[in-house]
Design an enzyme around this catalytic site. Structure first.
Site, PDB file in Angstrom:
ATOM      1  N   ARG A   1     -78.547  43.919 -11.320  1.00 15.38           N
ATOM      2  CA  ARG A   1     -77.492  43.435 -12.219  1.00 15.38           C
ATOM      3  C   ARG A   1     -76.816  44.599 -12.934  1.00 15.38           C
ATOM      4  O   ARG A   1     -75.603  44.588 -13.166  1.00 15.38           O
ATOM      5  CB  ARG A   1     -78.073  42.432 -13.231  1.00 15.38           C
TER       6      ARG A   1
ATOM      7  N   ARG B   1     -60.863  61.213 -26.823  1.00 15.27           N
ATOM      8  CA  ARG B   1     -60.625  59.782 -26.995  1.00 15.27           C
ATOM      9  C   ARG B   1     -59.242  59.377 -26.480  1.00 15.27           C
ATOM     10  O   ARG B   1     -58.228  59.633 -27.104  1.00 15.27           O
ATOM     11  CB  ARG B   1     -60.772  59.391 -28.467  1.00 15.27           C
TER      12      ARG B   1
ATOM     13  N   HIS C   1     -57.578  55.795 -24.278  1.00 16.85           N
ATOM     14  CA  HIS C   1     -57.937  54.460 -23.821  1.00 16.85           C
ATOM     15  C   HIS C   1     -58.178  54.423 -22.314  1.00 16.85           C
ATOM     16  O   HIS C   1     -59.051  53.685 -21.855  1.00 16.85           O
ATOM     17  CB  HIS C   1     -56.842  53.453 -24.203  1.00 16.85           C
TER      18      HIS C   1
ATOM     19  N   LYS D   1     -72.534  42.760 -18.139  1.00 13.01           N
ATOM     20  CA  LYS D   1     -73.398  43.018 -19.302  1.00 13.01           C
ATOM     21  C   LYS D   1     -72.924  44.309 -19.965  1.00 13.01           C
ATOM     22  O   LYS D   1     -73.540  45.377 -19.844  1.00 13.01           O
ATOM     23  CB  LYS D   1     -74.862  43.095 -18.877  1.00 13.01           C
TER      24      LYS D   1
ATOM     25  N   GLU E   1     -72.980  29.190 -23.213  1.00  4.72           N
ATOM     26  CA  GLU E   1     -74.352  29.691 -23.334  1.00  4.72           C
ATOM     27  C   GLU E   1     -74.631  29.983 -24.802  1.00  4.72           C
ATOM     28  O   GLU E   1     -73.792  29.726 -25.662  1.00  4.72           O
ATOM     29  CB  GLU E   1     -74.533  30.951 -22.487  1.00  4.72           C
TER      30      GLU E   1
END
Length: 283
Positions: free
Chosen positions: A51, A99, A101, A147, A179
């Site tokens: 996963r 930094r 995007h 995830k 969920e």
């Protein structure tokens, strides 16, 4: 002493350095896994790593080294920390870069961190008498099957539940139950179990998958389809499935009480036998 897996090295926690320009820190640009450990063995480690690979692929993130090697390193980490019962937290970020995007235009090495936490299951009362839950609108993005590190909506939902003396927030998009903030939801109506299909609106939990396996083994029919808030409130029984914590009966949703039934107890017992017998690393 506590040891951490820092990329491919297991080192003392005190010497691990995290750069403030790590994209995990400034963007939540990364993925993670939480893996239950019982009697010193990780439960369904290969499924967790599969996963992890899926989540990484979905955001075009390279895992620093192969899953077979990562498997070995995690087992070594458990041994190094002498972890008997608890969990591993594993995270991979896109790495350190100026930094912007968009993805870094320079070559950047992903950052992998894993650590262990020793803990125990919930008090037995939670498993016998169930928990209180509440309905909370699901405000997450549309790729919940990844995830990712972006958990602020889950955190806010869980905090709402805790402030209302509830164990879990059960999320819904309009009338449809998805969920929990950190769990999957199962409902029994008649002689069938129902749970949201494993699509982009939920995370396909490893414990959820194990419940499906247990049900197949015991000839318990499971219908993977969407159901409504009203369907949940009229359930004959309902439960949460959670990594490491197992199967937790739902005793109450808002002001509606739900019975704790034999199907929940059966699945609880079966999962407990799986996770607490020796040799769980191979399950």
């Amino acid at each position: 002493m506590s040891y951490v897996l820092d990329n491919d090295q297991i080192v003392l926690r005190e010497i691990v350095k995290i750069d403030f320009l790590d994209r995990a820190y400034v963007f939540g640009d990364g993925v993670y896994e939480v893996i239950g450990v019982y009697n010193g063995a990780p439960f369904k480690l290969e499924k967790h790593l599969a996963r992890l690979q899926y989540s990484a692929d979905q955001i075009e993130l390279d895992i620093p080294y192969g899953l077979e090697e990562l498997n070995k390193k995690l087992l070594e980490l458990i041994e190094k920390n002498q972890l008997c019962t608890g969990f591993i937290y594993l995270q991979i970020s896109r790495g350190v870069a100026p930094r912007t995007h968009h993805f870094p235009q320079i070559e950047v090495s992903p950052k992998l961190i894993a650590f262990t936490t020793e803990t125990t299951r919930l008090p037995e009362d939670f498993y016998t008498n169930g928990v209180k839950t509440m309905l909370v609108e699901d405000i997450r993005w549309l790729r919940c099957n990844i995830k990712s590190l972006n958990l602020l909506p889950n955190v806010l939902a869980k905090e709402t539940a805790i402030k209302n003396d509830c164990f879990e927030a059960i999320l819904h998009r309009g009338e449809t139950i998805t969920e929990g903030s950190s769990s999957n939801v199962f409902v029994r109506k008649g002689n069938k179990l129902y749970t949201h299909p494993a699509d982009n609106f939920i995370l396909n939990g490893i414990t959820r998958q194990t419940v499906l396996e247990i049900c197949e083994k015991n000839a318990i029919e499971v219908i993977e389809k969407t159901f409504t808030k009203e369907f949940l409130l009229q359930a004959d029984e309902a439960f949460l499935s959670v990594t490491f914590l197992g199967i937790i009966p739902i005793q109450k949703v808002d002001e509606t009480t739900i019975e704790i039934g034999e199907i929940t107890k059966k699945i609880q017992d079966e999962l407990y036998q799986l996770t607490h017998k020796s040799g769980t690393a191979s399950l």
